[in-house]
Design a protein around this motif. Structure first.
Motif, PDB file in Angstrom:
ATOM      1  N   ALA A 238       5.196  -0.192   2.027  1.00 28.14           N
ATOM      2  CA  ALA A 238       3.869  -0.290   2.630  1.00 28.14           C
ATOM      3  C   ALA A 238       3.543  -1.731   2.995  1.00 28.14           C
ATOM      4  N   GLU A 239       3.903  -2.651   2.137  1.00 26.48           N
ATOM      5  CA  GLU A 239       3.656  -4.075   2.405  1.00 26.48           C
ATOM      6  C   GLU A 239       4.383  -4.503   3.678  1.00 26.48           C
ATOM      7  N   ALA A 240       5.638  -4.116   3.800  1.00 28.62           N
ATOM      8  CA  ALA A 240       6.433  -4.511   4.967  1.00 28.62           C
ATOM      9  C   ALA A 240       5.944  -3.847   6.248  1.00 28.62           C
ATOM     10  N   ALA A 241       5.379  -2.635   6.137  1.00 28.30           N
ATOM     11  CA  ALA A 241       4.928  -1.899   7.320  1.00 28.30           C
ATOM     12  C   ALA A 241       3.498  -2.247   7.727  1.00 28.30           C
ATOM     13  N   GLY A 242       2.847  -3.103   6.957  1.00 26.99           N
ATOM     14  CA  GLY A 242       1.477  -3.476   7.285  1.00 26.99           C
ATOM     15  C   GLY A 242       0.453  -2.425   6.904  1.00 26.99           C
ATOM     16  N   ILE A 243       0.812  -1.554   5.965  1.00 24.59           N
ATOM     17  CA  ILE A 243      -0.080  -0.474   5.535  1.00 24.59           C
ATOM     18  C   ILE A 243      -0.841  -0.887   4.281  1.00 24.59           C
ATOM     19  N   THR A 244      -2.135  -0.625   4.270  1.00 26.27           N
ATOM     20  CA  THR A 244      -2.928  -0.804   3.062  1.00 26.27           C
ATOM     21  C   THR A 244      -2.725   0.420   2.181  1.00 26.27           C
ATOM     22  N   LEU A 245      -2.256   0.187   0.969  1.00 24.02           N
ATOM     23  CA  LEU A 245      -1.969   1.276   0.033  1.00 24.02           C
ATOM     24  C   LEU A 245      -2.942   1.211  -1.141  1.00 24.02           C
ATOM     25  N   ALA A 246      -3.782   2.226  -1.247  1.00 25.31           N
ATOM     26  CA  ALA A 246      -4.720   2.356  -2.368  1.00 25.31           C
ATOM     27  C   ALA A 246      -4.360   3.610  -3.133  1.00 25.31           C
ATOM     28  N   ALA A 247      -4.435   3.540  -4.455  1.00 25.84           N
ATOM     29  CA  ALA A 247      -4.025   4.688  -5.264  1.00 25.84           C
ATOM     30  C   ALA A 247      -4.852   4.757  -6.539  1.00 25.84           C
ATOM     31  N   ILE A 248      -4.505   5.749  -7.361  1.00 28.68           N
ATOM     32  CA  ILE A 248      -5.241   6.030  -8.596  1.00 28.68           C
ATOM     33  C   ILE A 248      -6.727   6.163  -8.266  1.00 28.68           C
ATOM     34  N   ALA A 249      -7.017   6.909  -7.196  1.00 30.06           N
ATOM     35  CA  ALA A 249      -8.395   7.097  -6.744  1.00 30.06           C
ATOM     36  C   ALA A 249      -9.121   8.060  -7.676  1.00 30.06           C
TER      37      ALA A 249
END
Length: 276
Positions: A238-249
């Motif tokens: 996700a970091e390399a693809a430019g994606i913001t990754l949020a979890a444990i919502a």
């Protein structure tokens, strides 16, 4: 087509008492993806939204570059399972045939293993930036998933993948016993509706593996939010693809693992607070 769920008799033991009961459980059947008469993959999946599944799998696995490469989808049901026959444009069909030839070799040559490892570790495409998401709006969107999970409300046994854009109600949602299948179905539903993932978010009721990030990147979503934790490789991808990754919502918030600059908080983040 078979129903996506069925009733199962149970014996219920609660509060020290046993009684007869029943529960709706999701169906799971073998689904084969065939191209040009050859089977590419067989997945265990819920028999619902199968045309979405065919289109989404074909796109997220890179077999087709766009919906225009998919000419037709035919669903064939049998006692053994369901076959999805996907007709590709000539150039894409030839490319897939060449790829299969490259995988065909003497037993023990190692080609298939090397190709499989390369496929599993393939880089996810970069997503477009620019969209800023409000933290409170993300939490609200995640909360709204449960009300749209018609199948899970009856079975309590399926995953969901949903698409959401800021400023709009939660849009498309697809369910399946397999989390990858639910995401493929969502990708197919977006493609068939003529929509792209740009400026939107993929919301997941599952954990986040690297495949989920790769598929979300092919959809074009700048944000992934999940109820469970990501793997380390998913974070790096996700970091390399430019994606913001949020979890444990949860009801009280979530944790951001990559690109926190895309999230706007109601209050400034405290200095030294770890958010990524």
């Amino acid at each position: 087509m078979a129903e996506p769920f069925t009733a199962a008799a149970t014996t219920v033991w609660r509060h020290g008492q046993a009684s007869a009961g029943s529960r709706l459980v999701p169906e799971e059947t073998a689904v084969a993806f065939t191209y040009g008469g050859s089977t590419q993959a067989v997945m265990m999946a819920t028999p619902a939204d199968l045309e979405d599944f065919a289109v989404g799998f074909t796109l997220t696995e890179g077999i087709a570059a766009s919906p225009a490469d998919i000419l037709a989808v035919e669903t064939i049901e049998s006692d053994l399972g369901i076959e999805l026959r996907i007709d590709l444009a000539e150039a894409r069909a030839e490319r897939l045939t060449a790829r299969r030839r490259a995988l065909a070799g003497p037993v023990g040559c190692g080609l298939c293993g090397i190709e499989s490892l390369e496929e599993a570790a393939r880089a996810a495409p970069m997503v477009a930036g620019g969209t800023v998401f409000e933290a409170a709006a993300i939490a609200s969107a995640m909360t709204s998933i449960a009300a749209l999970q018609a199948m899970n409300a009856r079975t309590h046994a399926v995953h969901a993948a949903a698409f959401w854009r800021p400023g709009t109600p939660l849009g498309l949602l697809r369910e399946d016993v397999g989390r990858h299948n639910a995401l493929d179905k969502l990708a197919g539903a977006l493609a068939r509706a003529g929509l792209t993932g740009q400026g939107g978010a993929v919301l997941l009721t599952s954990r986040v593996s690297v495949e989920m990030v790769q598929k979300s990147a092919r959809i074009g979503a700048a944000l992934i939010v999940a109820v469970s934790a990501p793997t380390a490789l998913a974070i790096r991808t996700a970091e390399a693809a430019g994606i913001t990754l949020a979890a444990i919502a949860r009801a009280d918030g979530f944790e951001i693992f990559t690109h926190p600059e895309r999230i706007r908080f109601a209050e400034p983040v405290e200095e030294g607070r770890h958010v990524a």
